[in-house]
Scaffold this active site. Structure first.
Site, PDB file in Angstrom:
ATOM      1  N   CYS A   2      55.941  31.939  45.181  1.00 23.69           N
ATOM      2  CA  CYS A   2      55.779  33.307  44.698  1.00 23.69           C
ATOM      3  C   CYS A   2      56.838  34.133  45.418  1.00 23.69           C
ATOM      4  CB  CYS A   2      54.379  33.831  45.004  1.00 23.69           C
ATOM      5  SG  CYS A   2      54.107  35.524  44.415  1.00 23.69           S
ATOM      6  N   GLU A 117      58.242  34.256  37.956  1.00 25.32           N
ATOM      7  CA  GLU A 117      58.520  32.873  38.286  1.00 25.32           C
ATOM      8  C   GLU A 117      59.657  32.348  37.422  1.00 25.32           C
ATOM      9  OE1 GLU A 117      58.947  30.554  40.448  1.00 25.32           O
ATOM     10  OE2 GLU A 117      56.828  30.785  40.983  1.00 25.32           O
TER      11      GLU A 117
END
Length: 295
Positions: A2, A117
């Site tokens: 992340c 992402e």
């Protein structure tokens, strides 16, 4: 992994969204300690993120540095070079920098609109995607660990946080093999924040893959940490690939035309040309005749 977040709510609005019930059954809003968090569409590590944490049965909000700096560090911040913005749930208790704060009860939650992402497939184009809760308007609550240190110089307290990651669920595993450890209910948030100083792995059972997420591709402008605005969340599907002419199609045999059909077409063309020439000749003769009569 992340590596980029989005949190679009300002201080008071975020406090409202983080309302909770006390042990006495009363509804309360977490108080802000320190300055409000500044809303952002593109939050990278080492900058500030909003953090929800508990103390003596109550909850508080504070803006913290994303990237945990342990309390044992007292030198200037630039001398801390470890990458600590993420920590793996599977090895959390094996690394002293994380196991110590976990056992001390310094667990927290980072509320966010979602995270970005990029594909981890080798050789593939890395298209950014925005991952958000499936339910529209819902916040994403990411489990984390925080610590406080006092840096050399002014001696001010530095609050910092690390986001916990786990293996990816089927919802996102095609994009990346890791995802943030999400807490889905008020009961899970309460247990994580107010579980006390535990020496066991009981709370680690909360850290597992979740399927309560959706995602879509966004513009590549979000790749730059300097980009910050609504355009970061604009959907942009990748262009469709054009069909290429394969060698088989290039060398494919063209359908044969019957020779009699070709001769018939040629005769029709010649006959048409003869008719046109005769028509022009007759028109000229008629014109000449008319001229002679008029004289």
């Amino acid at each position: 992994m992340c590596g980029r977040l989005a949190c679009l709510l300002e201080g008071e609005a975020l406090s409202v969204r983080c309302e909770y019930r006390t042990r006495a059954g009363e509804t309360e809003r977490p108080e802000w300690e320190g300055s409000y968090h500044t809303p952002s569409y593109n939050i990278p590590p080492t900058t500030q993120v909003p953090v929800l944490y508990g103390r003596m049965g109550r909850r508080y909000l504070r803006s913290m540095r994303w990237g945990l700096v342990p309390s044992t560090h007292s030198k200037p911040l630039k001398q801390f070079t470890l990458s600590t913005h993420n920590c793996c749930s599977e090895t959390l208790l094996e690394r002293p920098i994380y196991s110590r704060v976990y056992k001390q009860g310094r667990r927290c939650v980072v509320p966010a609109a979602g995270f970005y992402e990029w594909s981890s497939t080798k050789g593939a184009e890395k298209v950014p995607h925005f991952v958000h809760p499936t339910r529209e308007g819902q916040l994403m609550y990411i489990a984390g660990l925080y610590d406080v240190c006092r840096l050399e110089g002014d001696g001010s307290a530095l609050y910092s946080v690390s986001l916990i990651t786990t293996s990816a669920s089927p919802s996102i595993s095609w994009l990346h093999h890791r995802m943030p450890a999400l807490l889905e209910s008020e009961e899970e948030i309460r247990e994580w924040l107010h579980g006390g100083q535990l020496q066991s792995q009981s709370l680690l059972s909360l850290l597992h893959p979740r399927t309560c997420i959706s995602l879509y591709p966004v513009r590549k402008t979000v790749n730059s940490v300097h980009t910050n605005g609504p355009d970061c969340l604009t959907r942009q599907d990748p262009p469709k690939k054009r069909k290429s002419l394969t060698m088989d199609k290039f060398f494919a045999k063209k359908p044969k035309i019957d020779s009699n059909e070709e001769e018939s077409k040629a005769d029709s063309k010649v006959e048409k040309q003869d008719k046109e020439e005769n028509s022009i000749r007759e028109s000229k003769e008629d014109f000449v005749k008319e001229e002679i009569k008029s004289q």
